[in-house]
Design a protein around this motif. Sequence first.
Motif, mmCIF file in Angstrom:
data_model
loop_
_atom_site.group_PDB
_atom_site.id
_atom_site.type_symbol
_atom_site.label_atom_id
_atom_site.label_comp_id
_atom_site.label_asym_id
_atom_site.label_seq_id
_atom_site.Cartn_x
_atom_site.Cartn_y
_atom_site.Cartn_z
ATOM 1 N N VAL A 181 1.670 3.570 -10.154
ATOM 2 C CA VAL A 181 3.124 3.624 -10.317
ATOM 3 C C VAL A 181 3.701 2.276 -9.888
ATOM 4 O O VAL A 181 3.082 1.539 -9.118
ATOM 5 C CB VAL A 181 3.769 4.763 -9.487
ATOM 6 C CG1 VAL A 181 3.313 6.129 -9.963
ATOM 7 C CG2 VAL A 181 3.504 4.597 -8.012
ATOM 8 N N PHE A 192 12.226 8.997 -5.565
ATOM 9 C CA PHE A 192 11.306 8.672 -6.658
ATOM 10 C C PHE A 192 9.839 8.828 -6.255
ATOM 11 O O PHE A 192 8.957 8.170 -6.807
ATOM 12 C CB PHE A 192 11.598 7.268 -7.187
ATOM 13 C CG PHE A 192 13.003 7.124 -7.697
ATOM 14 C CD1 PHE A 192 13.392 7.764 -8.865
ATOM 15 C CD2 PHE A 192 13.939 6.387 -6.997
ATOM 16 C CE1 PHE A 192 14.695 7.654 -9.330
ATOM 17 C CE2 PHE A 192 15.241 6.273 -7.452
ATOM 18 C CZ PHE A 192 15.628 6.907 -8.620
ATOM 19 N N GLY A 223 6.202 9.683 -6.118
ATOM 20 C CA GLY A 223 5.283 9.934 -7.221
ATOM 21 C C GLY A 223 5.578 9.117 -8.466
ATOM 22 O O GLY A 223 4.754 9.036 -9.366
ATOM 23 N N ARG A 224 6.758 8.487 -8.510
ATOM 24 C CA ARG A 224 7.138 7.651 -9.656
ATOM 25 C C ARG A 224 7.278 6.183 -9.264
ATOM 26 O O ARG A 224 7.231 5.302 -10.123
ATOM 27 C CB ARG A 224 8.466 8.151 -10.236
ATOM 28 C CG ARG A 224 8.338 9.538 -10.830
ATOM 29 C CD ARG A 224 9.650 10.095 -11.334
ATOM 30 N NE ARG A 224 10.379 9.151 -12.158
ATOM 31 C CZ ARG A 224 11.715 9.119 -12.244
ATOM 32 N NH1 ARG A 224 12.442 9.966 -11.559
ATOM 33 N NH2 ARG A 224 12.303 8.249 -13.013
ATOM 34 N N MET A 225 7.516 5.913 -7.972
ATOM 35 C CA MET A 225 7.667 4.553 -7.458
ATOM 36 C C MET A 225 7.188 4.558 -6.009
ATOM 37 O O MET A 225 7.561 5.434 -5.242
ATOM 38 C CB MET A 225 9.142 4.112 -7.489
ATOM 39 C CG MET A 225 9.411 2.781 -6.812
ATOM 40 S SD MET A 225 11.160 2.421 -6.355
ATOM 41 C CE MET A 225 12.118 2.985 -7.709
ATOM 42 N N ASP A 226 6.364 3.585 -5.658
ATOM 43 C CA ASP A 226 5.985 3.398 -4.256
ATOM 44 C C ASP A 226 6.927 2.387 -3.635
ATOM 45 O O ASP A 226 7.316 1.402 -4.281
ATOM 46 C CB ASP A 226 4.551 2.891 -4.136
ATOM 47 C CG ASP A 226 3.522 3.964 -4.427
ATOM 48 O OD1 ASP A 226 3.859 5.162 -4.347
ATOM 49 O OD2 ASP A 226 2.371 3.611 -4.736
ATOM 50 N N GLU A 240 2.479 -1.030 -12.147
ATOM 51 C CA GLU A 240 1.540 0.000 -11.697
ATOM 52 C C GLU A 240 0.123 -0.532 -11.484
ATOM 53 O O GLU A 240 -0.689 0.100 -10.816
ATOM 54 C CB GLU A 240 1.532 1.188 -12.670
ATOM 55 C CG GLU A 240 1.166 0.841 -14.089
ATOM 56 C CD GLU A 240 2.328 0.264 -14.914
ATOM 57 O OE1 GLU A 240 2.039 -0.234 -16.009
ATOM 58 O OE2 GLU A 240 3.488 0.290 -14.478
ATOM 59 N N TRP A 280 14.663 -2.875 -11.847
ATOM 60 C CA TRP A 280 13.565 -2.120 -12.448
ATOM 61 C C TRP A 280 13.815 -1.912 -13.937
ATOM 62 O O TRP A 280 12.904 -2.043 -14.750
ATOM 63 C CB TRP A 280 13.380 -0.767 -11.760
ATOM 64 C CG TRP A 280 12.569 -0.813 -10.506
ATOM 65 C CD1 TRP A 280 12.960 -0.423 -9.264
ATOM 66 C CD2 TRP A 280 11.223 -1.267 -10.353
ATOM 67 N NE1 TRP A 280 11.945 -0.611 -8.360
ATOM 68 C CE2 TRP A 280 10.864 -1.127 -9.007
ATOM 69 C CE3 TRP A 280 10.276 -1.783 -11.242
ATOM 70 C CZ2 TRP A 280 9.611 -1.465 -8.520
ATOM 71 C CZ3 TRP A 280 9.030 -2.136 -10.761
ATOM 72 C CH2 TRP A 280 8.692 -1.978 -9.417
ATOM 73 N N TYR A 314 11.372 -0.443 -16.534
ATOM 74 C CA TYR A 314 11.139 0.837 -15.883
ATOM 75 C C TYR A 314 12.484 1.547 -15.699
ATOM 76 O O TYR A 314 13.415 0.977 -15.161
ATOM 77 C CB TYR A 314 10.481 0.654 -14.511
ATOM 78 C CG TYR A 314 9.099 0.048 -14.623
ATOM 79 C CD1 TYR A 314 7.984 0.874 -14.720
ATOM 80 C CD2 TYR A 314 8.920 -1.328 -14.626
ATOM 81 C CE1 TYR A 314 6.716 0.336 -14.821
ATOM 82 C CE2 TYR A 314 7.655 -1.870 -14.745
ATOM 83 C CZ TYR A 314 6.555 -1.048 -14.848
ATOM 84 O OH TYR A 314 5.302 -1.582 -14.953
ATOM 85 N N PHE A 372 14.443 4.504 -13.924
ATOM 86 C CA PHE A 372 14.447 5.485 -12.852
ATOM 87 C C PHE A 372 15.760 6.257 -12.806
ATOM 88 O O PHE A 372 15.858 7.238 -12.083
ATOM 89 C CB PHE A 372 14.195 4.820 -11.491
ATOM 90 C CG PHE A 372 12.805 4.289 -11.366
ATOM 91 C CD1 PHE A 372 11.726 5.140 -11.194
ATOM 92 C CD2 PHE A 372 12.561 2.934 -11.439
ATOM 93 C CE1 PHE A 372 10.439 4.652 -11.090
ATOM 94 C CE2 PHE A 372 11.273 2.433 -11.332
ATOM 95 C CZ PHE A 372 10.211 3.299 -11.159
#
Length: 126
Positions: free
Chosen positions: A34, A62, A64-67, A96, A117, A122, A124
């Motif tokens: 991610v 976010f 699981g979608r962004m660290d 990712e 982003w 990306y 979000f």
Amino acid sequence: MTSAVVAFLSLVVACEKSDSASAQGGSPVAGTGVPHLVDLGADKCIPCQMMKPILDDLEKDFAGRMDVTFIDVWKNRDEARRFGIQMIPTQIFYDEKGVELYRRSGFIGREDILATWQRLGYEFGQ
């Protein structure tokens, strides 16, 4: 000058772009599957303190979608060199696969992070 300021100024002088892992051809961030936002700052830095709740919310909103990672470069000087940090706070946006896409320094708000982003491809949402 306080010892923290003297230490930081010494750090700034010591950090050169050629010392960073990305300048040597590698990424200091492993691919996580991610996108990854790394914020490098310090707990005692006022703009960094202002960003903490923003980063915490992004990490929660976010998951699981962004660290999102915060690294205190005053406590972890090797990390400052590894990332080639010359000013704090510095935010680095990675894809990712761990490839650096964009880097900026200074305070940045949630809307601007999400807009960055989006410019990088990306979505979000707000």
